[in-house]
Design an enzyme around this catalytic site. Structure first.
Site, PDB file in Angstrom:
ATOM      1  N   CYS A  73      -1.649   2.253  -5.242  1.00 11.58           N
ATOM      2  CA  CYS A  73      -0.748   3.264  -5.790  1.00 11.58           C
ATOM      3  C   CYS A  73       0.049   3.937  -4.680  1.00 11.58           C
ATOM      4  O   CYS A  73       1.255   4.167  -4.815  1.00 11.58           O
ATOM      5  CB  CYS A  73      -1.558   4.297  -6.572  1.00 11.58           C
ATOM      6  SG  CYS A  73      -0.566   5.616  -7.292  1.00 11.58           S
ATOM      7  N   CYS A 118      -6.360   7.167  -9.683  1.00  9.75           N
ATOM      8  CA  CYS A 118      -4.964   7.542  -9.502  1.00  9.75           C
ATOM      9  C   CYS A 118      -4.172   7.482 -10.803  1.00  9.75           C
ATOM     10  O   CYS A 118      -4.011   6.409 -11.375  1.00  9.75           O
ATOM     11  CB  CYS A 118      -4.334   6.601  -8.466  1.00  9.75           C
ATOM     12  SG  CYS A 118      -2.650   6.961  -8.025  1.00  9.75           S
ATOM     13  N   MET A 160       5.863  13.340 -10.502  1.00  5.98           N
ATOM     14  CA  MET A 160       5.816  11.949 -10.942  1.00  5.98           C
ATOM     15  C   MET A 160       4.901  11.783 -12.148  1.00  5.98           C
ATOM     16  O   MET A 160       3.726  12.152 -12.086  1.00  5.98           O
ATOM     17  CB  MET A 160       5.302  11.051  -9.808  1.00  5.98           C
ATOM     18  CG  MET A 160       6.232  10.908  -8.640  1.00  5.98           C
ATOM     19  SD  MET A 160       5.485   9.878  -7.335  1.00  5.98           S
ATOM     20  CE  MET A 160       4.414  11.093  -6.554  1.00  5.98           C
TER      21      MET A 160
END
Length: 390
Positions: free
Chosen positions: A120, A218, A55
């Site tokens: 997140c 994150c 990702m």
């Protein structure tokens, strides 16, 4: 894009294959780190059909100095090569900005200190990523989190449990997950200690076996935080005052400080000979309050100053893993990630929130952070700290 890679031969010193469980098509979030790499390995050894997804969730100034997503992808692709699985590169940057980063900035502008990793997980890893995995025909998704999922035979619900390795447990960051998400999630390394994960990675020859764990925000990386935040939030300087109203200096803007902060205050040379409880000439200064109405940053001297200690908090935006609030009563809770559990009493709060009362005062409880509730090994859920009572 897809990268198809050849399967390696199995080494004699690799951990044994685990058998006797239903086989699934599992999509694994490969971050480039060792935990997700071993996750993919364990699932493949169990006989599952494993597909890796990398990702990319941040694009602003994505470079090798801080975010290094390019290197992380290369590491993830190398792992896929060793394991003989496919890997796909997926961009969720737009979703991250809309669902996580925008809220992150709103909270900081309001003088609070949010925890973007919690949001997140709920919005990207276990929503956008999970939806994508299901579109790929996956029956399950997996990540390298140190936590566990258990189907509770007596309730028929999925419980979120702490990871076996208490020093690495990440259930705190996963407390907003719901039943639908947990039902489709696997956390293989949650059953292991970090030392064992490293040992497995070394044994099967993973290229990232000794890669340093990431510790930054994150998907933003380990960059100088104040410098980063200053690009999105304007500096609004104001006075730094102590608990007796004396002005000790100027701050850069309330958004750039958090309760309990000791470094970066710019008042290290100021002494307070009359400081209460633990103060004195050489006692350090800590951020104790952020008074938004007057744009004042309050600091106190001494780690155990009364302004830094709280016996009760009120939380909003509650999220419960079982889909409903636990009954009022005695539990334990964390008000920040790196903290020992504290005994507390749960009661209903305003606007669907809750209150926690602690037998022992908690240090630097911070609005915007998460208060997460536990019943033994089971993470029950939590909410966002909104009010603190000394």
């Amino acid at each position: 894009m897809r990268v198809c890679l050849a399967a390696p031969s199995r080494r004699d010193d690799a951990p044994p294959i685990i058998t006797g469980m239903h086989k699934h098509r599992v999509v694994v979030g490969l971050s480039g780190g060792v935990d997700s790499a071993v996750t993919a390995y364990l699932l493949k050894e169990q006989g599952h059909e494993v597909v890796g997804i990398f990702m990319k969730n941040w694009e602003d100034d994505d470079d090798d100095q801080y975010c290094s997503s390019r290197q992380d992808f290369l590491d993830a692709a190398s792992v896929a090569d060793v394991l003989g699985i496919e890997i796909e590169h997926v961009n969720f940057a737009a979703e991250y900005k809309d669902r996580v980063f925008a809220e992150f900035l709103r909270e900081y502008r309001a003088g609070r200190t949010p925890n973007p990793d919690v949001l997140c997980n709920a919005e990207i890893k276990f929503k956008a990523f999970l939806d994508h995995a299901m579109r790929l025909g996956a029956e399950k998704m997996a990540t390298g989190h140190y936590a566990r999922v258990r189907l509770n035979a007596s309730t028929g619900l999925h419980d979120l449990l702490r990871g076996v390795d208490a020093s690495k447990d990440q259930s705190y960051f996963l407390h907003r997950l719901n039943q639908a998400q947990l039902a489709k999630t696997l956390f293989p390394v949650g059953e292991l200690r970090k030392t064992e994960v490293r040992r497995i990675a070394e044994a099967i020859g993973l290229p990232n076996a000794r890669k340093k764990d990431s510790t930054g925000i994150c998907f933003i990386g380990e960059r100088p935080f104040r410098e980063f935040l200053n690009r999105y939030i304007a500096c609004e300087p104001g006075p730094i005052k102590d608990d007796r109203g004396r002005t000790l200096g100027r701050h850069m803007g309330l958004s750039f400080y958090t309760l309990g902060q000791r470094q970066g205050l710019g008042i290290g040379g100021v002494k307070d000979r009359g400081a209460p409880r633990g103060g004195g000439d050489h006692a350090p200064w800590f951020v104790a309050r952020k008074e938004v109405a007057t744009h004042t940053l309050r600091v106190v001297q001494g780690h155990d100053h009364p302004w830094l200690l709280s016996h009760q908090l009120g939380a909003l935006d509650a999220s419960w893993i079982a889909g409903r609030a636990p009954v009022a009563g005695h539990y334990t809770a964390k008000t920040r990630y790196r903290q020992q559990d504290a005994a507390c009493t749960l009661a209903d709060g305003l606007d669907g929130g809750f209150t926690l009362a602690f037998a022992q005062a908690q240090w630097a409880v911070t609005p915007g952070q998460s208060a997460v509730l536990y019943d033994g090994e089971v993470c029950l859920g939590g909410g966002v700290i909104a009010q603190v009572q000394r």
